[in-house]
Design a protein around this motif. Structure first.
Motif, PDB file in Angstrom:
ATOM      1  N   TYR A  60      82.830 -72.523  52.793  1.00  0.00           N
ATOM      2  CA  TYR A  60      84.260 -72.766  52.833  1.00  0.00           C
ATOM      3  C   TYR A  60      84.953 -71.990  51.716  1.00  0.00           C
ATOM      4  CZ  TYR A  60      83.154 -76.798  55.784  1.00  0.00           C
ATOM      5  OH  TYR A  60      82.707 -77.621  56.795  1.00  0.00           O
ATOM      6  N   THR A  69      86.755 -79.037  57.872  1.00  0.00           N
ATOM      7  CA  THR A  69      85.348 -79.200  58.222  1.00  0.00           C
ATOM      8  C   THR A  69      85.027 -78.370  59.443  1.00  0.00           C
ATOM      9  OG1 THR A  69      85.350 -81.471  57.366  1.00  0.00           O
ATOM     10  CG2 THR A  69      83.527 -80.837  58.804  1.00  0.00           C
ATOM     11  N   SER A  71      82.287 -77.351  62.448  1.00  0.00           N
ATOM     12  CA  SER A  71      81.162 -77.919  63.176  1.00  0.00           C
ATOM     13  C   SER A  71      80.935 -77.122  64.449  1.00  0.00           C
ATOM     14  CB  SER A  71      81.417 -79.398  63.501  1.00  0.00           C
ATOM     15  OG  SER A  71      82.546 -79.526  64.343  1.00  0.00           O
TER      16      SER A  71
END
Length: 124
Positions: A60, A69, A71
């Motif tokens: 990040y 986040t 995924s």
């Protein structure tokens, strides 16, 4: 043919959330990294986050750590970017990109395939 298609952008108030999706095809076998990048008006494109399919590692940018986040859903060939606590400075066109390699990284120049981008606007 490699394709990446972003979706999920829009207008949100500061403090709100959005989830971006990147649906990809053409390279679902082998090792690859999917990265999210963004470009604000008058600024250079910058790395936001990335995920490696070989080991699941992520990375990040400091500016989004703790708020965004990343995924993946391998069955759907889709990578998501959940963006929480959005700030006006997060306003940008968000792009997903693919690098057919091992190891998560945000070196923009090594990404070979790019989507068309999705606009995110965060109002104050």
């Amino acid at each position: 043919e490699v394709q990446l298609v972003e979706s999920g952008g829009g207008l949100v108030q500061a403090g709100g959330s959005l989830r971006l999706s990147c649906a990809f095809s053409g390279f679902t076998f082998g090792d690859y990294v999917i990265g999210w990048f963004r470009q604000a008006p008058g600024k250079e494109r910058e790395g936001v986050s990335c995920i490696s399919n070989s080991d699941g590692r992520t990375d990040y940018a400091d500016s989004v750590k703790g708020r965004f986040t990343i995924s993946s859903d391998n069955a759907k060939n889709t990578v998501y970017l959940q963006m929480n606590s959005l700030k006006p400075e997060d306003t940008a066109v968000y792009y997903c990109a693919a690098d057919l390699t091992i190891g998560a990284h945000l070196n923009i120049y090594e990404y070979d395939y790019w989507g068309q981008g999705t606009q995110v606007n965060v109002s104050s």
